[in-house]
Scaffold this motif. Structure first.
Motif, PDB file in Angstrom:
ATOM      1  N   ARG A   1       0.839  -1.192   0.000  1.00  0.00           N
ATOM      2  CA  ARG A   1       0.000   0.000   0.000  1.00  0.00           C
ATOM      3  C   ARG A   1       0.871   1.237   0.000  1.00  0.00           C
ATOM      4  O   ARG A   1       1.835   1.329   0.754  1.00  0.00           O
ATOM      5  CB  ARG A   1      -0.917   0.031   1.214  1.00  0.00           C
ATOM      6  CG  ARG A   1      -1.969   1.133   1.143  1.00  0.00           C
ATOM      7  CD  ARG A   1      -2.874   1.140   2.341  1.00  0.00           C
ATOM      8  NE  ARG A   1      -2.198   1.570   3.558  1.00  0.00           N
ATOM      9  CZ  ARG A   1      -1.887   2.833   3.838  1.00  0.00           C
ATOM     10  NH1 ARG A   1      -2.170   3.787   2.988  1.00  0.00           N
ATOM     11  NH2 ARG A   1      -1.293   3.124   4.966  1.00  0.00           N
ATOM     12  N   ILE A   2       0.518   2.184  -0.877  1.00  0.00           N
ATOM     13  CA  ILE A   2       1.162   3.485  -0.915  1.00  0.00           C
ATOM     14  C   ILE A   2       0.178   4.513  -0.371  1.00  0.00           C
ATOM     15  O   ILE A   2      -1.029   4.268  -0.321  1.00  0.00           O
ATOM     16  CB  ILE A   2       1.619   3.868  -2.346  1.00  0.00           C
ATOM     17  CG1 ILE A   2       0.440   3.942  -3.313  1.00  0.00           C
ATOM     18  CG2 ILE A   2       2.688   2.915  -2.845  1.00  0.00           C
ATOM     19  CD1 ILE A   2       0.775   4.456  -4.703  1.00  0.00           C
ATOM     20  N   GLU A   3       0.677   5.679   0.021  1.00  0.00           N
ATOM     21  CA  GLU A   3      -0.182   6.746   0.514  1.00  0.00           C
ATOM     22  C   GLU A   3      -0.994   7.354  -0.623  1.00  0.00           C
ATOM     23  O   GLU A   3      -0.520   7.464  -1.751  1.00  0.00           O
ATOM     24  CB  GLU A   3       0.659   7.836   1.185  1.00  0.00           C
ATOM     25  CG  GLU A   3       1.309   7.398   2.475  1.00  0.00           C
ATOM     26  CD  GLU A   3       0.323   7.112   3.593  1.00  0.00           C
ATOM     27  OE1 GLU A   3      -0.695   7.843   3.698  1.00  0.00           O
ATOM     28  OE2 GLU A   3       0.569   6.166   4.349  1.00  0.00           O
ATOM     29  N   SER A   4      -2.209   7.774  -0.307  1.00  0.00           N
ATOM     30  CA  SER A   4      -3.041   8.506  -1.262  1.00  0.00           C
ATOM     31  C   SER A   4      -2.551   9.946  -1.309  1.00  0.00           C
ATOM     32  O   SER A   4      -1.895  10.394  -0.388  1.00  0.00           O
ATOM     33  CB  SER A   4      -4.493   8.469  -0.809  1.00  0.00           C
ATOM     34  OG  SER A   4      -4.986   7.157  -0.839  1.00  0.00           O
ATOM     35  N   PRO A   5      -2.857  10.684  -2.321  1.00  0.00           N
ATOM     36  CA  PRO A   5      -3.684  10.324  -3.464  1.00  0.00           C
ATOM     37  C   PRO A   5      -2.904   9.475  -4.472  1.00  0.00           C
ATOM     38  O   PRO A   5      -1.683   9.550  -4.541  1.00  0.00           O
ATOM     39  CB  PRO A   5      -4.058  11.682  -4.082  1.00  0.00           C
ATOM     40  CG  PRO A   5      -2.906  12.569  -3.752  1.00  0.00           C
ATOM     41  CD  PRO A   5      -2.398  12.087  -2.397  1.00  0.00           C
ATOM     42  N   VAL A   6      -3.649   8.695  -5.219  1.00  0.00           N
ATOM     43  CA  VAL A   6      -3.052   7.850  -6.251  1.00  0.00           C
ATOM     44  C   VAL A   6      -3.366   8.452  -7.612  1.00  0.00           C
ATOM     45  O   VAL A   6      -4.382   9.100  -7.780  1.00  0.00           O
ATOM     46  CB  VAL A   6      -3.554   6.390  -6.170  1.00  0.00           C
ATOM     47  CG1 VAL A   6      -3.164   5.768  -4.847  1.00  0.00           C
ATOM     48  CG2 VAL A   6      -5.050   6.296  -6.375  1.00  0.00           C
ATOM     49  N   PRO A   7      -2.467   8.270  -8.591  1.00  0.00           N
ATOM     50  CA  PRO A   7      -2.691   8.884  -9.896  1.00  0.00           C
ATOM     51  C   PRO A   7      -3.828   8.260 -10.692  1.00  0.00           C
ATOM     52  O   PRO A   7      -4.539   8.943 -11.420  1.00  0.00           O
ATOM     53  CB  PRO A   7      -1.363   8.698 -10.620  1.00  0.00           C
ATOM     54  CG  PRO A   7      -0.699   7.550  -9.922  1.00  0.00           C
ATOM     55  CD  PRO A   7      -1.191   7.582  -8.511  1.00  0.00           C
ATOM     56  N   ALA A   8      -4.016   6.950 -10.555  1.00  0.00           N
ATOM     57  CA  ALA A   8      -5.070   6.249 -11.300  1.00  0.00           C
ATOM     58  C   ALA A   8      -5.186   4.849 -10.712  1.00  0.00           C
ATOM     59  O   ALA A   8      -4.286   4.379 -10.021  1.00  0.00           O
ATOM     60  CB  ALA A   8      -4.722   6.164 -12.774  1.00  0.00           C
ATOM     61  N   THR A   9      -6.290   4.184 -11.018  1.00  0.00           N
ATOM     62  CA  THR A   9      -6.471   2.811 -10.562  1.00  0.00           C
ATOM     63  C   THR A   9      -6.864   1.930 -11.747  1.00  0.00           C
ATOM     64  O   THR A   9      -7.311   2.420 -12.770  1.00  0.00           O
ATOM     65  CB  THR A   9      -7.589   2.714  -9.489  1.00  0.00           C
ATOM     66  OG1 THR A   9      -8.827   3.118 -10.064  1.00  0.00           O
ATOM     67  CG2 THR A   9      -7.269   3.563  -8.280  1.00  0.00           C
ATOM     68  N   VAL A  10      -6.658   0.629 -11.569  1.00  0.00           N
ATOM     69  CA  VAL A  10      -7.048  -0.359 -12.558  1.00  0.00           C
ATOM     70  C   VAL A  10      -8.148  -1.196 -11.929  1.00  0.00           C
ATOM     71  O   VAL A  10      -7.976  -1.726 -10.825  1.00  0.00           O
ATOM     72  CB  VAL A  10      -5.854  -1.260 -12.951  1.00  0.00           C
ATOM     73  CG1 VAL A  10      -6.293  -2.386 -13.857  1.00  0.00           C
ATOM     74  CG2 VAL A  10      -4.768  -0.447 -13.594  1.00  0.00           C
ATOM     75  N   GLY A  11      -9.274  -1.318 -12.612  1.00  0.00           N
ATOM     76  CA  GLY A  11     -10.359  -2.142 -12.092  1.00  0.00           C
ATOM     77  C   GLY A  11     -10.081  -3.619 -12.272  1.00  0.00           C
ATOM     78  O   GLY A  11      -9.408  -4.023 -13.219  1.00  0.00           O
ATOM     79  N   LEU A  12     -10.556  -4.409 -11.353  1.00  0.00           N
ATOM     80  CA  LEU A  12     -10.419  -5.856 -11.445  1.00  0.00           C
ATOM     81  C   LEU A  12     -11.773  -6.476 -11.773  1.00  0.00           C
ATOM     82  O   LEU A  12     -12.805  -5.974 -11.339  1.00  0.00           O
ATOM     83  CB  LEU A  12      -9.909  -6.441 -10.133  1.00  0.00           C
ATOM     84  CG  LEU A  12      -8.507  -6.014  -9.691  1.00  0.00           C
ATOM     85  CD1 LEU A  12      -8.171  -6.620  -8.336  1.00  0.00           C
ATOM     86  CD2 LEU A  12      -7.471  -6.425 -10.713  1.00  0.00           C
TER      87      LEU A  12
END
Length: 76
Positions: free
Chosen positions: A64-75
């Motif tokens: 886990r990295i700290e938010s904010p995140v640049p984008a996510t990938v849906g599963l």
């Protein structure tokens, strides 16, 4: 994702940010034996990561990295 160990013992591989909380799915062999971890994003930014869990048999791990995140990938 790479463990903070000598270069000859480092694991490196790809991973995918799967949610806004910063969970990253990668491979077990990447985090195996690591004590500290970092994630290098596509733009070159480096973030410290913590190991959430791993499974040797399925060769999967989550950090886990700290938010904010640049984008996510849906599963799924």
């Amino acid at each position: 994702v790479a463990g903070d160990v000598p270069p000859e013992e480092r694991g490196a591989g790809t991973g995918f940010i799967i949610d806004e909380e910063g969970h990253v799915v990668t491979n077990w062999h990447v985090v195996q034996g690591g004590v500290s971890f970092r994630v290098i994003l596509a733009d070159g930014e480096e973030r410290t990561a913590e190991l959430v869990g791993s499974d040797r048999i399925s060769d999967l791990a989550v950090v886990r990295i700290e938010s904010p995140v640049p984008a996510t990938v849906g599963l799924g």
